[in-house]
Scaffold this active site. Structure first.
Site, PDB file in Angstrom:
ATOM      1  N   THR A   7     -10.955  -6.577  -1.917  1.00 36.48           N
ATOM      2  CA  THR A   7      -9.932  -7.147  -1.030  1.00 36.48           C
ATOM      3  C   THR A   7     -10.594  -7.671   0.241  1.00 36.48           C
ATOM      4  O   THR A   7     -11.597  -7.140   0.675  1.00 36.48           O
ATOM      5  CB  THR A   7      -8.939  -6.009  -0.686  1.00 36.48           C
ATOM      6  N   THR A  14      -8.387  -1.722   3.660  1.00 32.71           N
ATOM      7  CA  THR A  14      -8.761  -1.882   2.256  1.00 32.71           C
ATOM      8  C   THR A  14      -8.961  -0.504   1.637  1.00 32.71           C
ATOM      9  O   THR A  14      -9.514   0.388   2.277  1.00 32.71           O
ATOM     10  CB  THR A  14     -10.032  -2.723   2.084  1.00 32.71           C
ATOM     11  N   GLY A  15      -8.487  -0.344   0.418  1.00 31.82           N
ATOM     12  CA  GLY A  15      -8.620   0.953  -0.230  1.00 31.82           C
ATOM     13  C   GLY A  15      -7.487   1.151  -1.214  1.00 31.82           C
ATOM     14  O   GLY A  15      -6.822   0.185  -1.605  1.00 31.82           O
ATOM     15  N   GLY A  22      -4.188   1.423  -2.178  1.00 35.47           N
ATOM     16  CA  GLY A  22      -3.014   0.997  -1.433  1.00 35.47           C
ATOM     17  C   GLY A  22      -1.874   1.986  -1.362  1.00 35.47           C
ATOM     18  O   GLY A  22      -1.166   2.079  -0.354  1.00 35.47           O
ATOM     19  N   ARG A  31       3.831  -4.537  -8.985  1.00 37.60           N
ATOM     20  CA  ARG A  31       3.288  -3.552  -8.038  1.00 37.60           C
ATOM     21  C   ARG A  31       2.859  -4.249  -6.733  1.00 37.60           C
ATOM     22  O   ARG A  31       2.200  -5.280  -6.745  1.00 37.60           O
ATOM     23  CB  ARG A  31       2.095  -2.846  -8.677  1.00 37.60           C
ATOM     24  N   GLY A  63       0.819  -3.564  -3.143  1.00 36.01           N
ATOM     25  CA  GLY A  63      -0.064  -2.628  -2.439  1.00 36.01           C
ATOM     26  C   GLY A  63       0.223  -2.620  -0.950  1.00 36.01           C
ATOM     27  O   GLY A  63       1.253  -3.113  -0.479  1.00 36.01           O
ATOM     28  N   ASP A  64      -0.711  -2.073  -0.203  1.00 41.02           N
ATOM     29  CA  ASP A  64      -0.539  -1.966   1.253  1.00 41.02           C
ATOM     30  C   ASP A  64      -0.845  -3.271   1.981  1.00 41.02           C
ATOM     31  O   ASP A  64      -0.312  -3.513   3.069  1.00 41.02           O
ATOM     32  CB  ASP A  64      -1.482  -0.885   1.799  1.00 41.02           C
TER      33      ASP A  64
HETATM   34  N1  ASP Z   1      -5.589  -2.085  -0.822  1.00 38.56           N
HETATM   35  C1  ASP Z   1      -5.575  -2.944  -1.967  1.00 38.56           C
HETATM   36  C2  ASP Z   1      -4.401  -2.587  -2.840  1.00 38.56           C
HETATM   37  O1  ASP Z   1      -4.143  -1.416  -3.028  1.00 38.56           O
HETATM   38  C3  ASP Z   1      -6.809  -2.873  -2.798  1.00 38.56           C
HETATM   39  C4  ASP Z   1      -8.129  -3.007  -2.053  1.00 38.56           C
HETATM   40  O2  ASP Z   1      -8.187  -2.812  -0.846  1.00 38.56           O
HETATM   41  O3  ASP Z   1      -9.152  -3.310  -2.696  1.00 38.56           O
HETATM   42  O4  ASP Z   1      -3.786  -3.481  -3.365  1.00 38.56           O
END
Ligand code: ASP
Length: 317
Positions: free
Chosen positions: A183, A234-235, A237, A211, A213-214
């Site tokens: 991301t 990022t992480g 979500g 779905r 994400g965050d």
């Molecule tokens: N945070 C993103 C999600 O969960 C994924 C990512 O940060 O790589 O969609």
């Protein structure tokens, strides 16, 4: 101080997983994005324009999980999420589950400026994109062989995966041979002390249809407020959503007087760790101070500021 900070995803990023060739690819990808965003700041442009320019370059580069390089969903499609926020006005724009949009970050900005709304999803967002002349791209533009193979390995399971996560499947066991995408996000402080944040993603490999994400959720993966900071996360979500990470950092600064670094440490290294949430963020405050903060093994990250400082890094310290 003017400052631009960018990330290309956090996760299981270690020296053992990268060869020199890959490092050079990432150096170039991150540097090109810094160049695009920083030249705007240097010429007196706004933090908002700078973060959109930097993220557009990252979205166009297939090594990152956003725009062109977006991961595959459970249905074998690409559904992208993106958001921008203007710290001066607290205006925000976001899109989720959009398909065939070349640069979702530009669409998020367009939503902020011209829709009268904050958040558009799916076909409604697509219809708005068409009405605003936002550039489209066909499915083959988003096709990436490595990412396809990464998805094929888990498509018959209920597992999802951060696409640079090594063997760390969410609720699963199969290894991910392709750990080199992520991301993307950017935060900036311009010459007037105005802050902006943006995040763009293809989400997690094998995510369910619909779905979210965050990343596109204001206050979770993206937030900016001149009174505190600009944050892009990022992480995993689901955890960042439940912890309202970006807004939490801002609140600790605004209401409790914590510094950017202190606030990020509380949220990323304590609260999120206790919840089991892996990942990180980039942040900048209205003086141009920046932070990279993550609880994962690494995070693709870079920054440049008007004091002549420049940094590009991947691994934990
Ligand atoms: N945070 C993103 C999600 O969960 C994924 C990512 O940060 O790589 O969609």
């Amino acid at each position: 101080m003017i400052t631009l900070v960018i990330h290309g995803g956090a996760g299981n990023i270690t020296p053992a997983m990268m060869n020199r060739e890959q490092e050079i690819e990432y150096d170039n990808g991150l540097k090109n994005a810094l160049d695009a965003g920083y030249s705007i700041l240097k010429n007196g442009g706004s933090s908002l324009d700078a973060i959109v320019a930097a993220i557009t370059v990252l979205e166009d580069n297939p090594i990152f999980n956003a725009g062109r390089g977006s991961v595959f969903t459970k249905k074998g499609l690409h559904e992208m999420d993106a958001a921008v926020m203007n710290g001066k006005t607290l205006e925000a724009g976001a899109v989720s589950g959009v398909r065939n949009i070349k640069n979702p970050i530009k669409l998020a900005k367009e939503v902020m400026l011209h829709s009268g709304h904050v958040f558009l999803s799916g076909s409604g967002a697509s219809e708005f994109a068409l009405s605003r002349g936002i550039e489209q791209a066909t499915d083959d533009y988003f096709f990436n062989k490595q990412r396809y193979e990464q998805w094929v390995k888990i498509r018959d399971s209920d597992f999802t995966q951060l696409d640079h996560e090594g063997d760390n499947l969410k609720g699963a066991v199969a290894p991910n041979p392709d750990h080199k995408f992520g991301t993307v996000g950017a935060v900036a402080c311009d010459a007037e002390g105005n802050l902006a944040a943006g995040t763009s993603t293809g989400g997690m490999t094998n995510k369910r249809f619909g779905r979210i994400g965050d990343s596109p959720v204001i206050g979770a993966g993206t937030y900016a407020n001149n009174a505190s900071c600009a944050i892009s996360c990022t992480g995993h979500g689901e955890y960042f959503l439940r912890a309202a990470v970006a807004h939490d950092v801002s609140c600790l600064m605004e209401y409790k007087g914590l510094s950017l670094q202190e606030a990020c440490n509380v949220v990323i290294k304590d609260k999120l760790v206790k919840m089991g949430g892996e990942g990180g963020l980039i942040g900048v405050d209205a003086q141009g101070n920046h932070t990279f903060c993550f609880n994962s093994a690494g995070m693709y990250r870079a920054m440049r500021n008007s004091e002549g400082r420049e940094e590009i890094a991947y691994y934990g310290i």
